[in-house]
Scaffold this motif. Structure first.
Motif, PDB file in Angstrom:
ATOM      1  N   LEU A   1       0.918  -1.247   0.093  1.00 41.27           N
ATOM      2  CA  LEU A   1       0.002  -0.108   0.045  1.00 41.27           C
ATOM      3  C   LEU A   1       0.843   1.195   0.070  1.00 41.27           C
ATOM      4  CD1 LEU A   1      -2.710   1.307   0.283  1.00 41.27           C
ATOM      5  CD2 LEU A   1      -2.446   1.011   2.703  1.00 41.27           C
ATOM      6  N   PRO A   2       1.067   1.858  -1.097  1.00 43.76           N
ATOM      7  CA  PRO A   2       1.972   3.045  -1.112  1.00 43.76           C
ATOM      8  C   PRO A   2       1.386   4.318  -0.508  1.00 43.76           C
ATOM      9  CG  PRO A   2       1.330   2.330  -3.465  1.00 43.76           C
ATOM     10  CD  PRO A   2       0.331   1.745  -2.549  1.00 43.76           C
ATOM     11  N   GLU A   3       2.081   5.194   0.205  1.00 48.99           N
ATOM     12  CA  GLU A   3       1.875   6.339   0.837  1.00 48.99           C
ATOM     13  C   GLU A   3       0.796   6.933   0.018  1.00 48.99           C
ATOM     14  OE1 GLU A   3       3.282   7.987   3.651  1.00 48.99           O
ATOM     15  OE2 GLU A   3       3.702   5.974   3.953  1.00 48.99           O
ATOM     16  N   ARG A   4       0.057   7.818   0.621  1.00 46.88           N
ATOM     17  CA  ARG A   4      -1.101   8.567  -0.237  1.00 46.88           C
ATOM     18  C   ARG A   4      -1.933   7.825  -1.095  1.00 46.88           C
ATOM     19  NH1 ARG A   4      -1.139  12.699   2.828  1.00 46.88           N
ATOM     20  NH2 ARG A   4      -0.657  14.746   1.535  1.00 46.88           N
ATOM     21  N   VAL A   5      -2.188   6.673  -0.818  1.00 48.75           N
ATOM     22  CA  VAL A   5      -3.308   5.998  -1.545  1.00 48.75           C
ATOM     23  C   VAL A   5      -4.098   5.563  -0.459  1.00 48.75           C
ATOM     24  CG1 VAL A   5      -3.862   3.809  -2.461  1.00 48.75           C
ATOM     25  CG2 VAL A   5      -1.836   5.014  -3.267  1.00 48.75           C
ATOM     26  N   TYR A   6      -5.510   5.654  -0.742  1.00 50.59           N
ATOM     27  CA  TYR A   6      -6.491   5.711   0.251  1.00 50.59           C
ATOM     28  C   TYR A   6      -7.634   4.524  -0.555  1.00 50.59           C
ATOM     29  CZ  TYR A   6      -4.266   9.858   1.971  1.00 50.59           C
ATOM     30  OH  TYR A   6      -3.323  10.566   2.446  1.00 50.59           O
ATOM     31  N   PRO A   7      -7.641   3.365  -0.151  1.00 54.72           N
ATOM     32  CA  PRO A   7      -8.286   2.270  -0.999  1.00 54.72           C
ATOM     33  C   PRO A   7      -9.574   2.533  -0.566  1.00 54.72           C
ATOM     34  CG  PRO A   7      -6.632   1.237   0.224  1.00 54.72           C
ATOM     35  CD  PRO A   7      -6.591   2.627   0.771  1.00 54.72           C
ATOM     36  N   TRP A   8     -10.477   2.049  -2.113  1.00 54.45           N
ATOM     37  CA  TRP A   8     -11.863   1.834  -1.770  1.00 54.45           C
ATOM     38  C   TRP A   8     -12.078   0.639  -1.315  1.00 54.45           C
ATOM     39  CZ3 TRP A   8     -15.050  -0.887  -6.171  1.00 54.45           C
ATOM     40  CH2 TRP A   8     -16.322  -0.996  -5.958  1.00 54.45           C
ATOM     41  N   VAL A   9     -11.476  -0.517  -1.655  1.00 54.00           N
ATOM     42  CA  VAL A   9     -11.591  -1.976  -1.087  1.00 54.00           C
ATOM     43  C   VAL A   9     -10.498  -2.709  -1.131  1.00 54.00           C
ATOM     44  CG1 VAL A   9     -14.329  -2.226  -2.040  1.00 54.00           C
ATOM     45  CG2 VAL A   9     -12.064  -2.362  -3.603  1.00 54.00           C
ATOM     46  N   PHE A  10     -10.525  -3.890  -0.860  1.00 48.99           N
ATOM     47  CA  PHE A  10      -9.166  -4.633  -0.730  1.00 48.99           C
ATOM     48  C   PHE A  10      -9.210  -5.726  -2.068  1.00 48.99           C
ATOM     49  CE2 PHE A  10      -6.696  -8.380   0.456  1.00 48.99           C
ATOM     50  CZ  PHE A  10      -5.440  -7.730   0.731  1.00 48.99           C
ATOM     51  N   PRO A  11      -8.765  -5.522  -2.932  1.00 48.50           N
ATOM     52  CA  PRO A  11      -8.788  -6.520  -4.210  1.00 48.50           C
ATOM     53  C   PRO A  11      -7.892  -7.739  -4.041  1.00 48.50           C
ATOM     54  CG  PRO A  11      -7.723  -4.363  -4.952  1.00 48.50           C
ATOM     55  CD  PRO A  11      -7.739  -4.418  -3.361  1.00 48.50           C
ATOM     56  N   LEU A  12      -8.406  -8.789  -3.835  1.00 47.90           N
ATOM     57  CA  LEU A  12      -7.695  -9.945  -3.751  1.00 47.90           C
ATOM     58  C   LEU A  12      -7.803 -10.919  -4.979  1.00 47.90           C
ATOM     59  CD1 LEU A  12      -6.246 -11.632  -1.251  1.00 47.90           C
ATOM     60  CD2 LEU A  12      -8.328 -12.735  -1.006  1.00 47.90           C
ATOM     61  N   TYR A  13      -6.652 -11.563  -5.506  1.00 54.50           N
ATOM     62  CA  TYR A  13      -6.758 -12.171  -6.639  1.00 54.50           C
ATOM     63  C   TYR A  13      -6.862 -13.634  -5.875  1.00 54.50           C
ATOM     64  CZ  TYR A  13      -5.701 -14.616 -11.309  1.00 54.50           C
ATOM     65  OH  TYR A  13      -5.508 -15.014 -12.261  1.00 54.50           O
ATOM     66  N   VAL A  14      -7.955 -14.479  -6.441  1.00 53.82           N
ATOM     67  CA  VAL A  14      -8.107 -15.908  -5.944  1.00 53.82           C
ATOM     68  C   VAL A  14      -8.147 -16.882  -6.853  1.00 53.82           C
ATOM     69  CG1 VAL A  14     -10.163 -17.080  -4.787  1.00 53.82           C
ATOM     70  CG2 VAL A  14      -9.752 -14.779  -4.030  1.00 53.82           C
ATOM     71  N   ASP A  15      -7.319 -17.698  -6.754  1.00 51.55           N
ATOM     72  CA  ASP A  15      -7.327 -18.854  -7.882  1.00 51.55           C
ATOM     73  C   ASP A  15      -8.428 -19.750  -7.929  1.00 51.55           C
ATOM     74  OD1 ASP A  15      -4.652 -18.156  -7.853  1.00 51.55           O
ATOM     75  OD2 ASP A  15      -3.992 -19.880  -6.554  1.00 51.55           O
ATOM     76  N   LEU A  16      -9.527 -19.843  -7.100  1.00 51.99           N
ATOM     77  CA  LEU A  16     -10.483 -20.610  -7.230  1.00 51.99           C
ATOM     78  C   LEU A  16     -11.939 -19.703  -6.834  1.00 51.99           C
ATOM     79  CD1 LEU A  16      -9.657 -24.134  -5.784  1.00 51.99           C
ATOM     80  CD2 LEU A  16      -9.822 -23.626  -8.196  1.00 51.99           C
ATOM     81  N   PRO A  17     -12.098 -18.589  -7.512  1.00 48.73           N
ATOM     82  CA  PRO A  17     -12.913 -17.493  -7.277  1.00 48.73           C
ATOM     83  C   PRO A  17     -14.511 -18.000  -7.021  1.00 48.73           C
ATOM     84  CG  PRO A  17     -12.202 -17.459  -9.570  1.00 48.73           C
ATOM     85  CD  PRO A  17     -11.551 -18.335  -8.882  1.00 48.73           C
ATOM     86  N   GLU A  18     -14.867 -18.889  -7.875  1.00 39.90           N
ATOM     87  CA  GLU A  18     -16.273 -19.361  -7.732  1.00 39.90           C
ATOM     88  C   GLU A  18     -16.545 -19.993  -6.559  1.00 39.90           C
ATOM     89  OE1 GLU A  18     -17.830 -17.593  -9.348  1.00 39.90           O
ATOM     90  OE2 GLU A  18     -16.404 -16.971 -11.011  1.00 39.90           O
ATOM     91  N   THR A  19     -15.731 -21.046  -6.156  1.00 40.27           N
ATOM     92  CA  THR A  19     -15.741 -21.759  -4.984  1.00 40.27           C
ATOM     93  C   THR A  19     -15.805 -20.751  -3.582  1.00 40.27           C
ATOM     94  OG1 THR A  19     -14.551 -23.382  -6.075  1.00 40.27           O
ATOM     95  CG2 THR A  19     -15.092 -23.668  -3.521  1.00 40.27           C
ATOM     96  N   VAL A  20     -14.962 -20.047  -3.614  1.00 37.84           N
ATOM     97  CA  VAL A  20     -14.361 -19.060  -2.392  1.00 37.84           C
ATOM     98  C   VAL A  20     -15.650 -17.779  -2.311  1.00 37.84           C
ATOM     99  CG1 VAL A  20     -12.911 -17.357  -1.698  1.00 37.84           C
ATOM    100  CG2 VAL A  20     -12.072 -19.404  -2.474  1.00 37.84           C
ATOM    101  N   PHE A  21     -16.225 -17.652  -3.412  1.00 32.48           N
ATOM    102  CA  PHE A  21     -17.062 -16.707  -3.475  1.00 32.48           C
ATOM    103  C   PHE A  21     -18.576 -17.198  -2.877  1.00 32.48           C
ATOM    104  CE2 PHE A  21     -20.913 -14.663  -5.620  1.00 32.48           C
ATOM    105  CZ  PHE A  21     -20.756 -13.195  -5.324  1.00 32.48           C
ATOM    106  N   ALA A  22     -18.826 -18.310  -3.225  1.00 31.68           N
ATOM    107  CA  ALA A  22     -20.025 -19.028  -2.847  1.00 31.68           C
ATOM    108  C   ALA A  22     -19.988 -19.085  -1.604  1.00 31.68           C
ATOM    109  CB  ALA A  22     -20.258 -20.154  -3.658  1.00 31.68           C
ATOM    110  N   SER A  23     -18.916 -19.793  -1.023  1.00 31.26           N
ATOM    111  CA  SER A  23     -18.677 -20.020   0.396  1.00 31.26           C
ATOM    112  C   SER A  23     -18.750 -18.738   1.164  1.00 31.26           C
ATOM    113  CB  SER A  23     -17.488 -20.912   0.474  1.00 31.26           C
ATOM    114  OG  SER A  23     -16.825 -20.638   1.907  1.00 31.26           O
TER     115      SER A  23
END
Ligand code: PLP
Length: 426
Positions: free
Chosen positions: A339-361
């Protein structure tokens, strides 16, 4: 409150099947799919007493530019900006392949053609690809994804060199700066979606550091609109057990309000009451009826009263908590390594290998997840931009907003860890 849930469910796309046409699925706002319970903690900021606490210092924001127009959504601000830039039928507008439909709808509504350019896997604009698609293009729309600014100095220089106008999309990036200049000050025009950052029901803004906004005239939305916007923002606070005292004081007027709304609905036989912009209700669609409407008094007041320094500091702190807890876990990686200085995130983006399984759970557990760009515009596939398609599928976003409480963050982190581990189990 039950009413809010019902409305959200009606608007949600059918689960499973084909992705619906771009104008029907939920926007980059909280997706509420029919089979999943409501999020147990707030997906976006809700009003609480803490919202008004001050914090020291000045945090740069898109509103640091000298003039602003406060409207009801970011997409309306995009349409107004494009109009100011003279975009009309037959014009070409360069738009990112990684997008939500509400960024594209205003382009199409104006009769212009969206030309999709590539982005890199880290979400930076692929300027080589933009350079190859310049013919006949008037405007470059560039998005500061998730609160992390583009290389705005380079984008500005590129646009100047090629006679393009730059529209800076700060829908995810209300706060922040690049090379010492606030976000939003690099574009000819810039827009934000204030409802993504403030505890308000509707809101977007148009700013320009380079042109006069005098030609953009707005009219008031009317009494019913003003009342509904205030009540809806309060209700969101009540739903997540904030504002308990206020809730008790308002119990009677709200009961009365629900009765009146019920009567209204019955009379209009389900025809959309034009009291609230649909843009606030999870759709992608563009409704020109809201083009020249000023944001509600309530939203404008919140923009003044809610401390941007507190918002910025807490967003950074919550983001870092998520980063510390999730980096290194199997089956995922934070989209950004730091997280660089002076960055104020909207959300935390996470790259997920098995997105559908994780999302549903996680959705079954009531964990709030945002899926920006879940549905790409028709025709935008891996041949157009493989990075966009990959991000669209694999990147899940978790809230890090200023109104999350410590124990809510802990709960969310535990659930995410468990879901990632379970997804890997044979
Ligand atoms: C949400 C969003 C918009 C549109 O904002 P609304 O306020 O929902 O109309 C534009 N650009 C991006 C990148 C967004 O995520």
């Amino acid at each position: 409150m039950a009413q809010t849930a019902d409305l959200a469910q009606q608007r949600a796309p059918a689960p499973g099947g084909q992705p619906p046409a771009p104008s029907t699925p939920p926007a980059g706002h909280p997706p509420a799919l029919p089979n999943y319970p409501r999020a147990r903690i707030p997906t976006k900021p809700v009003l609480s007493r803490a919202s008004f606490r001050r914090a020291a210092g000045h945090t740069p924001s898109i509103l640091d530019t000298r003039e602003a127009r406060l409207v009801t959504s970011g997409r309306v601000a995009i349409a107004l900006a494009l109009r100011q830039m003279g975009v009309g039928p037959g014009d070409r507008v360069l738009v990112p392949s990684y997008h939500c439909a509400s960024m594209i709808e205003p382009v199409v509504w104006l009769g212009a053609t969206p030309v999709f350019y590539r982005i890199h896997a880290d979400t930076q604009v692929n300027l080589e690809d933009v350079a190859a698609k310049l013919a006949g293009a008037k405007v470059l729309l560039a998005t500061n994804y998730f609160g992390f600014p583009q290389n705005l100095t380079a984008l500005r220089a590129f646009c100047d060199q090629h006679g393009l106008m730059l529209l800076e999309d700060c829908a995810h990036c209300f706060l922040g700066e690049h090379n010492g200049q606030p976000v939003g000050s690099f574009g000819d025009y810039a827009i934000a979606s204030t409802m993504k950052f403030f505890p308000i029901y509707e809101g977007g803004c148009l700013v320009s550091a380079r042109h006069s906004l005098a030609p953009v005239r707005l009219e008031a939305g009317g009494f019913k609109f003003e009342a509904k916007m205030a009540v809806n923002a309060l209700e969101d606070g009540f739903e997540y057990q904030r504002l308990r005292t206020v809730q008790r004081l308002l119990a009677l007027p709200l009961g009365l309000k629900n009765f009146l709304l019920g009567q209204l609905k019955r009379r209009s036989h389900g025809a959309p009451a034009a009291m609230a912009p649909r843009s606030s209700e999870g759709g992608f669609g563009f409704d020109p009826a809201w083009l020249h409407k000023r944001g509600s008094l309530f939203s404008r007041m919140m923009l003044r009263l809610v401390s941007r320094s507190r918002m910025g500091a807490l967003r950074r702190r919550h983001y870092q908590r998520l980063q510390d807890a999730l980096a290194g876990l199997p089956g995922c990686r934070p989209l950004h390594a730091a997280l660089p200085e002076r960055v104020y995130p909207w959300v935390f983006p996470l790259y997920v290998d098995l997105p559908e399984t994780v999302f549903a759970s996680l959705k079954n557990d009531g964990v709030p997840i945002v899926r920006f760009a879940e549905y790409l515009w028709q025709g935008v596939d891996a041949t157009v931009c493989s990075a966009s398609v990959d991000l669209s599928r694999h990147v899940l976003q978790f809230p890090c907003h200023q109104e999350l409480q410590e124990q809510e963050l802990d709960w969310m982190i535990d659930k995410i860890k468990a879901a990632l581990l379970a997804a890997r189990a044979p």
